[in-house]
Design a protein around this motif. Structure first.
Motif, mmCIF file in Angstrom:
data_model
loop_
_atom_site.group_PDB
_atom_site.id
_atom_site.type_symbol
_atom_site.label_atom_id
_atom_site.label_comp_id
_atom_site.label_asym_id
_atom_site.label_seq_id
_atom_site.Cartn_x
_atom_site.Cartn_y
_atom_site.Cartn_z
ATOM 1 N N CYS A 59 0.777 -1.381 -0.143
ATOM 2 C CA CYS A 59 -0.169 0.078 -0.142
ATOM 3 C C CYS A 59 0.930 1.107 0.035
ATOM 4 O O CYS A 59 1.872 1.287 0.507
ATOM 5 N N TYR A 60 0.275 2.057 -0.557
ATOM 6 C CA TYR A 60 1.188 3.631 -0.529
ATOM 7 C C TYR A 60 0.017 4.877 -0.185
ATOM 8 O O TYR A 60 -1.004 4.889 -0.674
ATOM 9 N N GLY A 61 0.440 5.458 0.636
ATOM 10 C CA GLY A 61 -0.362 6.698 1.104
ATOM 11 C C GLY A 61 0.280 7.996 0.724
ATOM 12 O O GLY A 61 1.580 7.985 0.540
ATOM 13 N N PHE A 62 -0.406 8.976 0.611
ATOM 14 C CA PHE A 62 0.005 10.440 0.052
ATOM 15 C C PHE A 62 -0.497 11.591 0.830
ATOM 16 O O PHE A 62 -1.841 11.602 0.939
ATOM 17 N N TRP A 63 0.236 12.327 1.554
ATOM 18 C CA TRP A 63 -0.180 13.292 2.243
ATOM 19 C C TRP A 63 0.677 14.715 1.956
ATOM 20 O O TRP A 63 1.921 14.708 1.493
ATOM 21 N N VAL A 64 -0.128 15.832 2.381
ATOM 22 C CA VAL A 64 0.676 17.171 1.770
ATOM 23 C C VAL A 64 0.484 18.083 2.951
ATOM 24 O O VAL A 64 -0.629 17.942 3.678
ATOM 25 N N LYS A 65 1.379 19.083 3.073
ATOM 26 C CA LYS A 65 1.174 20.101 4.019
ATOM 27 C C LYS A 65 1.580 21.280 3.529
ATOM 28 O O LYS A 65 2.532 21.626 2.979
ATOM 29 N N HIS A 66 0.604 22.370 4.028
ATOM 30 C CA HIS A 66 0.675 23.965 3.682
ATOM 31 C C HIS A 66 1.445 24.475 4.641
ATOM 32 O O HIS A 66 1.034 24.461 6.003
ATOM 33 N N HIS A 67 2.751 24.844 4.536
ATOM 34 C CA HIS A 67 3.256 25.583 5.490
ATOM 35 C C HIS A 67 2.892 26.844 6.165
ATOM 36 O O HIS A 67 3.223 26.986 7.552
ATOM 37 N N LEU A 68 2.350 27.542 5.354
ATOM 38 C CA LEU A 68 1.620 28.848 6.137
ATOM 39 C C LEU A 68 0.622 28.478 6.971
ATOM 40 O O LEU A 68 0.522 29.100 8.089
ATOM 41 N N THR A 69 -0.028 27.701 6.662
ATOM 42 C CA THR A 69 -1.581 27.331 7.574
ATOM 43 C C THR A 69 -1.186 26.226 8.600
ATOM 44 O O THR A 69 -1.768 25.796 9.527
ATOM 45 N N LEU A 70 0.083 25.445 8.374
ATOM 46 C CA LEU A 70 0.329 24.314 9.001
ATOM 47 C C LEU A 70 -0.682 22.973 8.893
ATOM 48 O O LEU A 70 -0.293 22.154 9.871
ATOM 49 N N GLU A 71 -1.540 23.034 8.041
ATOM 50 C CA GLU A 71 -2.448 22.014 7.899
ATOM 51 C C GLU A 71 -1.895 20.802 6.796
ATOM 52 O O GLU A 71 -1.378 21.055 5.761
ATOM 53 N N TRP A 72 -2.029 19.773 7.561
ATOM 54 C CA TRP A 72 -1.816 18.358 6.871
ATOM 55 C C TRP A 72 -2.964 18.094 6.349
ATOM 56 O O TRP A 72 -3.982 17.934 6.844
ATOM 57 N N THR A 73 -3.061 17.164 5.045
ATOM 58 C CA THR A 73 -4.156 16.461 4.500
ATOM 59 C C THR A 73 -3.671 15.307 3.700
ATOM 60 O O THR A 73 -2.734 15.110 3.190
ATOM 61 N N HIS A 74 -4.380 14.392 4.352
ATOM 62 C CA HIS A 74 -4.444 12.851 3.663
ATOM 63 C C HIS A 74 -5.155 12.665 2.396
ATOM 64 O O HIS A 74 -6.254 12.743 2.451
ATOM 65 N N LEU A 75 -4.497 13.062 1.176
ATOM 66 C CA LEU A 75 -5.241 12.787 -0.076
ATOM 67 C C LEU A 75 -5.668 11.396 -0.610
ATOM 68 O O LEU A 75 -6.862 11.350 -0.800
ATOM 69 N N VAL A 76 -4.834 10.543 -0.263
ATOM 70 C CA VAL A 76 -5.182 9.215 -0.992
ATOM 71 C C VAL A 76 -4.376 8.283 -0.475
ATOM 72 O O VAL A 76 -3.089 8.373 -0.050
ATOM 73 N N SER A 77 -4.783 6.941 -0.726
ATOM 74 C CA SER A 77 -3.938 5.617 -0.377
ATOM 75 C C SER A 77 -4.340 4.624 -1.209
ATOM 76 O O SER A 77 -5.489 4.331 -1.417
ATOM 77 N N LEU A 78 -3.457 3.892 -2.025
ATOM 78 C CA LEU A 78 -3.762 2.821 -2.793
ATOM 79 C C LEU A 78 -2.952 1.735 -2.715
ATOM 80 O O LEU A 78 -2.103 1.459 -1.804
ATOM 81 N N GLU A 79 -3.738 0.475 -3.014
ATOM 82 C CA GLU A 79 -3.227 -0.709 -2.689
ATOM 83 C C GLU A 79 -2.792 -1.492 -4.085
ATOM 84 O O GLU A 79 -3.351 -1.356 -5.044
ATOM 85 N N PHE A 80 -1.502 -1.361 -4.170
ATOM 86 C CA PHE A 80 -0.894 -2.207 -5.222
ATOM 87 C C PHE A 80 -0.784 -3.742 -5.056
ATOM 88 O O PHE A 80 -0.215 -4.139 -4.009
#
Length: 469
Positions: free
Chosen positions: A244-265
Motif C-alpha cells: 500500500c502507498y499513502g500520500f499526504w501534503v502540508k501547507h507551510h503557511l497554515t500548518l495544515e496536513w491533508t491525507h489525499l489518498v492511499s492506494l493498494e498495489f
C-alpha cells in the motif's frame, strides 16, 4: 498543546526589472547566505564521479526497462479522461514526461515532435543520491509566481520507473486549477489492478493509458498557491500479499496536513528502490512562458532506519526536437540550499545547469520535523479515544494495549477511537506512530472497578515521545 513544523517558514522573494528577474531567499528568522557547496577533496570527487556515472548508467537502462514493461512515466497525456466523482471530463492530459530525461542529450523524434515541433520548453530533471530501498519519501516544493505557467508539471518525487511499485507525485498548473497528483503504474507481471483504499475529500481517481498504464489520482479542491512552500510525503507498507502507498501534503503557511489518498498495489514487498527524481515539464507546448520550481528538505527513509538526505543531485536536460525553439532556455542550480529548475521564456543556463553535472547543498541528516502531538482524551469501559491537533504531523498507525497485551493494531490515519469487547481491568496503553515514524505512547491505569461511572474514567494528559527516528 500545539504543534509546529520545527523550523521557520521560508519564502522566496522575487523582484522584477526590465532587464532581469532576481531571486533571493529569506526567512522569518535567520537566513543562510546563498551558496553552492563544492567539496574539492579527492575522495569526495571519486565518490561524486561514481555517483554521477551510476546515475547516468541507470538512466541509460531507464528506457529499456520502461519500454519492456508498461511504458514511461506518462499517464495518459493527450488522452481524454473521465473523473469518477463529478462526471466531469478533463481534456489535454496532465502527466506526460519524456523518457529521454536521463540519456545524456540523445535526441529522438517522437509523435509529439511531429505534431508540435519545437514549441515545448525543455524537460528538466534532478536525480538524487538516495541509492537503496526505503519506505518513506518526502520533499518540500515551492513555485514562485513568476514561474507559474499552465500545462506545467512540477514533479516532486518519482521512483521505480519501469519496475513494480513505480510512481510519481507532485503539483500541477492545470487548465482546471492548481492540483495535487499521485500516480502508480500497473504491475509488470500480473493483470491485477491498483485499487484505492482511502480517498480524501475532493480527490478523484481514474485509470490512465497512453504511454504507460496505471491509476492516477488528483485533487483540485484543496489547491495550492505560488510563493508558498508545501511538503509532500509518500509512505509504503505491507498488507498481506499487497503493498500500500499513502500520500499526504502540508501547507507551510497554515500548518495544515491533508491525507489525499492511499492506494493498494497488487504485488507484495515493493519499496522505493531506485534513485528518486524530480522534474519540471511543459506537457502542452508553451515554451515561450517561464516555469520555475524549488525543492528543499528531500529525504528517503531507508530500511535500515536511517534517513538519506537529498544533498546531491545530478541535473539532466532533455535535448529533443519538440523543444528545438527553446533548447537553450533552461537553468538549474542551488539557491539558499534549495535545488531549482527553470525552463522556457528568457531563462538561460548558469554555472549549475550542466547536463549530467552534479549539484550539492548542505542540509540536516534527517527531517527537521516534530513528532506527532496526541491527546488521550477519554478512556471508558467501552473505548479509548484520542485527538490530534491541527498542525501536528499526521497519524500513520495506532496500537492499543489492554492489560499489557496488544488488543488492536491498525494502519489508519483517520481513526481516533478504538472500542473494547470487554472492559480493561488493569492498564490501557495507546501508541501512535506518525507518517515519519515517530512514536508517542500514552497510558491509563484502571483504578476503579469496571462497572464504575464512565465519567470518572477519563484522563486529559499529553505524553512526550518515547521513541523516534
Amino acid at each position: 498543546m500545539g504543534c509546529s513544523s520545527g523550523r521557520p517558514i521560508r519564502r522566496l522573494s522575487v523582484s522584477e526589472s526590465s532587464d532581469s528577474i532576481e531571486y533571493k531567499m529569506y526567512e522569518e528568522s535567520e537566513s543562510p547566505n546563498p551558496h553552492v557547496h563544492w567539496d574539492d577533496s579527492d575522495e569526495e570527487e571519486d565518490d561524486d564521479d561514481y555517483y554521477t556515472d551510476h546515475v547516468m548508467d541507470a538512466s541509460m537502462n531507464f528506457r529499456d526497462r520502461v519500454m519492456s514493461s508498461k511504458g514511461p512515466r506518462s499517464a495518459g497525456a493527450r488522452s481524454r479522461v473521465t473523473t469518477t466523482s463529478a462526471g466531469e471530463t478533463f481534456d489535454g492530459g496532465s502527466e506526460y514526461f519524456d523518457i529521454d530525461t536521463m540519456t545524456e542529450g540523445r535526441s529522438e523524434m517522437t509523435d509529439w515532435d511531429q505534431e508540435e515541433p519545437g514549441i515545448h520548453a525543455p524537460s528538466l530533471s534532478l536525480w538524487y543520491n538516495d541509492e537503496g530501498p526505503g519506505d518513506i519519501l518526502t520533499q518540500d516544493v515551492y513555485v514562485p509566481k513568476v514561474g507559474l505557467t499552465k500545462y506545467t508539471y512540477y514533479c516532486c518525487l518519482q521512483w521505480n520507473a519501469g519496475m513494480n511499485g513505480g510512481g510519481y507525485c507532485g503539483i500541477q498548473d492545470h487548465p482546471k486549477g492548481h492540483n495535487y497528483i499521485f500516480s502508480l503504474w500497473d504491475p509488470i507481471d500480473t493483470d491485477k489492478k491498483i485499487k484505492p483504499i482511502y480517498v480524501g475529500p475532493g480527490t478523484i481517481y481514474e485509470p490512465f493509458g497512453g504511454e504507460g498504464q496505471g491509476l492516477k489520482t488528483w485533487n483540485f479542491s484543496l489547491g495550492w498557491e505560488p510563493d508558498n512552500w508545501y511538503t509532500l510525503v509518500t509512505r509504503r507498507w505491507d498488507d498481506d500479499d499487497r503493498t500500500c502507498y499513502g500520500f499526504w501534503v502540508k501547507h507551510h503557511l497554515t500548518l495544515e496536513w491533508t491525507h489525499l489518498v492511499s492506494l493498494e498495489f497488487p504485488v507484495p514487498g515493493t519499496y522505493f528502490e531506485t534513485l528518486t527524481c524530480s522534474f519540471l515539464e511543459d506537457w502542452e507546448g508553451s515554451g515561450d512562458q517561464e516555469r520555475r520550481v524549488h525543492y528543499q528538505n528531500g529525504y528517503k527513509h531507508g530500511l535500515n532506519g536511517k534517513w538519506l538526505p537529498f544533498d546531491k543531485a545530478v541535473f539532466s536536460m532533455v535535448n529533443e526536437t519538440r523543444c528545438k525553439l527553446f533548447e537553450n532556455n533552461y537553468d538549474s542550480g542551488v539557491l539558499d540550499d534549495t535545488f531549482y529548475l527553470h525552463s522556457g521564456g528568457q531563462s538561460m543556463p548558469t554555472g549549475g545547469a550542466v547536463n549530467g553535472g552534479m549539484l550539492k547543498r548542505k542540509m540536516p541528516q534527517k527531517p527537521d520535523v516534530l513528532p506527532i502531538c496526541v491527546y488521550l482524551s477519554s478512556v471508558t469501559a467501552e473505548e479509548v479515544s484520542w485527538d490530534i491537533p491541527t498542525g501536528s504531523v499526521p497519524q500513520f498507525q495506532y496500537i492499543v494495549y489492554i492489560d499489557r497485551m496488544i488488543y488492536k493494531q491498525e494502519i489508519n490515519s483517520e481513526a481516533r477511537t478504538c472500542k473494547f469487547n470487554t472492559p480493561p481491568t488493569e492498564l490501557v496503553e495507546l501508541l501512535i506512530e506518525d507518517i515519519y515514524g515517530h512514536a508517542v505512547r500514552s497510558r491509563f491505569k484502571v483504578s476503579n472497578p469496571p462497572d464504575c461511572d464512565p465519567e470518572t474514567r477519563k484522563r486529559l494528559e499529553v505524553y512526550v515521545p518515547t521513541a523516534s527516528h
